[in-house]
Design an enzyme around this catalytic site. Structure first.
Site, PDB file in Angstrom:
ATOM      1  N   HIS A 202       0.834  -1.203   0.000  1.00 33.85           N
ATOM      2  CA  HIS A 202       0.000   0.000   0.000  1.00 33.85           C
ATOM      3  C   HIS A 202       0.866   1.250   0.000  1.00 33.85           C
ATOM      4  O   HIS A 202       1.968   1.248   0.551  1.00 33.85           O
ATOM      5  CB  HIS A 202      -1.012   0.003   1.149  1.00 33.85           C
ATOM      6  CG  HIS A 202      -0.433  -0.039   2.527  1.00 33.85           C
ATOM      7  ND1 HIS A 202       0.027   1.083   3.165  1.00 33.85           N
ATOM      8  CD2 HIS A 202      -0.240  -1.067   3.406  1.00 33.85           C
ATOM      9  CE1 HIS A 202       0.460   0.742   4.391  1.00 33.85           C
ATOM     10  NE2 HIS A 202       0.317  -0.551   4.545  1.00 33.85           N
TER      11      HIS A 202
ATOM     12  N   ASP B 149      -0.195   4.355   1.093  1.00 38.50           N
ATOM     13  CA  ASP B 149      -0.527   5.337   2.127  1.00 38.50           C
ATOM     14  C   ASP B 149       0.174   5.041   3.454  1.00 38.50           C
ATOM     15  O   ASP B 149       0.582   3.901   3.715  1.00 38.50           O
ATOM     16  CB  ASP B 149      -2.051   5.389   2.341  1.00 38.50           C
ATOM     17  CG  ASP B 149      -2.655   4.038   2.691  1.00 38.50           C
ATOM     18  OD1 ASP B 149      -2.207   3.008   2.138  1.00 38.50           O
ATOM     19  OD2 ASP B 149      -3.577   3.996   3.536  1.00 38.50           O
TER      20      ASP B 149
ATOM     21  N   ASP C 220       6.247   0.342   7.301  1.00 35.05           N
ATOM     22  CA  ASP C 220       4.845   0.089   6.933  1.00 35.05           C
ATOM     23  C   ASP C 220       4.402   1.040   5.856  1.00 35.05           C
ATOM     24  O   ASP C 220       3.853   2.079   6.156  1.00 35.05           O
ATOM     25  CB  ASP C 220       3.987   0.227   8.191  1.00 35.05           C
ATOM     26  CG  ASP C 220       2.523  -0.054   7.931  1.00 35.05           C
ATOM     27  OD1 ASP C 220       2.204  -0.656   6.896  1.00 35.05           O
ATOM     28  OD2 ASP C 220       1.684   0.334   8.772  1.00 35.05           O
TER      29      ASP C 220
ATOM     30  N   GLU D 174      -5.047   1.592   2.422  1.00 38.12           N
ATOM     31  CA  GLU D 174      -5.072   0.382   3.263  1.00 38.12           C
ATOM     32  C   GLU D 174      -5.259   0.763   4.718  1.00 38.12           C
ATOM     33  O   GLU D 174      -5.941   0.086   5.476  1.00 38.12           O
ATOM     34  CB  GLU D 174      -3.768  -0.408   3.097  1.00 38.12           C
ATOM     35  CG  GLU D 174      -3.755  -1.776   3.775  1.00 38.12           C
ATOM     36  CD  GLU D 174      -3.384  -1.750   5.261  1.00 38.12           C
ATOM     37  OE1 GLU D 174      -3.670  -2.745   5.955  1.00 38.12           O
ATOM     38  OE2 GLU D 174      -2.804  -0.739   5.735  1.00 38.12           O
TER      39      GLU D 174
HETATM   40 ZN   LIG Z   1       0.711  -1.545   6.374  1.00 39.76          ZN
END
Ligand SMILES: [Zn+2]
Length: 399
Positions: free
Chosen positions: A79, A81, A112, A146
């Site tokens: 993802h 974002d 992340d 996400e």
């Molecule tokens: Zn994530």
């Protein structure tokens, strides 16, 4: 390994450039990010597509067609974002991708999961450079939103004809960092429920002792849920179970009342519940219904989010993708711990339509700092991750 003018590997430079694009909630502007990814596709000389499942929510898919395109493909998903930051708690600007003398790169999204997106691309870049070819087509997807549940991204995408046309047979998606030398692998997720229980009762003056008040009923409900919670805490503490193996129940919101001396006609309580995959969801729903009946008249519940049970991806001989994944990890002598993911990722939508998916971020010896202040990833860990993907994806593309 190609180095840029500052003697930094090109992969790291690309990673830092991606981190500097502030695709941060709320109201993410993805335009710069899409531009960056299209430039990456160009540099790989690979075709790309942008799909819109909702306005302003692009999905970028870069495709490397295999020798046997009729075979199901591999999807490498990440993802774009990232979650918001509290800048006052950060040592460095979270969108500067500052690299310290140890090689730690600080940025929102470092773990992340912008690292993984670039690692996929750099892995493919290496294959192309080494003139490798594989049977299966590889799609590298970059999805929006996400972090807000994927409602306008992967959730719609998996059910679209555009996704069906990708002919995906297996997917890799995000995992979590591991603080020791092992790596964490996620093969399933708990079932997410957001539940509101409304209690109505006799209103009146705060000086009296009315029967059947909303407060009494609310107390009964809260006790039931909190006792359940205590039981799960006990199980977690007194076993080898991990958080993904038990059910988490948290009281997150209380609403009602208008003045301190007025007994209110209604009070409500909200719970965030992540059901263990061992539980029968129907039986749990029945139990909650029973508790509401026991609490008294006028007690009802409503789901704000009610995920259906999703079958975890098999991690046994029945799943050739898992076998291949594991064989490659064994060859590299990687210690792999298998878990049920404690939160929720876009993998659940992929699994929901019957496609096996593994959550894996090749990050070890790193504190878990996703959504935390001073999120970082070491440059060496990042580069080692590309070596790991290089072996794994090569084999998966030939399953
Ligand atoms: Zn994530």
């Amino acid at each position: 390994m190609s180095l840029n003018k500052d003697c930094e590997p090109e992969a790291v430079t690309n990673f830092r450039e991606y981190l500097r694009i502030p695709t941060v909630h709320p109201d993410v502007d993805y335009s710069k990010c899409v531009e960056f990814l299209l430039r990456q596709a160009q540099s790989l000389n690979l075709p790309s597509n942008i799909y819109y499942m909702a306005p302003g929510k692009p999905i970028v898919v870069i495709t490397w067609v295999g020798q046997k395109p009729e075979l199901t493909s591999i999807l490498l998903n990440s993802h774009m974002d990232v979650v918001p930051i509290y800048p006052e708690y950060w040592t460095f600007d979270p969108f500067s991708a500052h690299k310290d003398e140890k090689g730690n790169i600080y940025a929102r999204g470092a773990q992340d999961m912008k690292c993984v997106g670039i690692q996929y691309l750099e892995t493919i870049r290496r294959y192309l450079k080494n003139k490798l070819v594989f049977d299966r087509t590889i799609h590298i997807s970059f999805v929006p939103d996400e972090e807000t549940g994927g409602d306008l991204g992967m959730k719609i995408f998996v059910n679209s004809p555009e996704f069906a046309a990708l002919n995906v047979g297996f997917a890799l998606d995000e995992g979590l960092a591991s603080a020791d030398d092992s790596f964490s692998l996620y093969y399933g997720e708990r079932t997410l429920w957001h539940l509101v229980v409304k209690c109505t009762g006799s209103p009146g003056h705060g000086s009296l002792l009315h029967e059947s008040t909303a407060g009494e009923k609310l107390q009964y409900i809260i006790n039931k849920f909190m006792n359940w919670r205590e039981g799960e805490k006990f199980r977690l503490k007194n076993s080898n179970l991990k958080i993904g193996d038990v059910t988490s129940i948290n009281l997150t919101m209380l609403n009602g009342g208008c003045q301190i001396n007025v007994v209110p006609p209604e009070l409500s309580v909200s719970f965030d519940i992540r059901l263990s995959i061992e539980l029968n969801t129907e039986a749990i729903e029945k139990l909650i219904k029973k508790w509401c009946e026991e609490a008294g008249e006028g007690v009802t519940f409503e789901f704000k989010e009610k995920m259906a049970f999703i079958e975890p991806t098999k991690i046994n001989e029945e799943n050739p993708w898992w076998i291949t994944f594991k064989e490659e990890c064994d060859k590299m002598k990687l210690k792999i711990n298998k878990y049920i993911f404690p939160g929720a990722t876009d993998s659940r939508y992929i699994r929901q339509i019957g496609i096996p998916a593994l959550g894996f971020s090749p990050i070890n010896n790193t504190p878990i700092l996703l959504h935390d202040h001073n999120e970082f990833l070491n440059e060496k860990t990042f580069l080692d991750g590309i070596d790991i993907y290089y072996n794994i994806i090569k084999s998966l593309a030939s399953v």
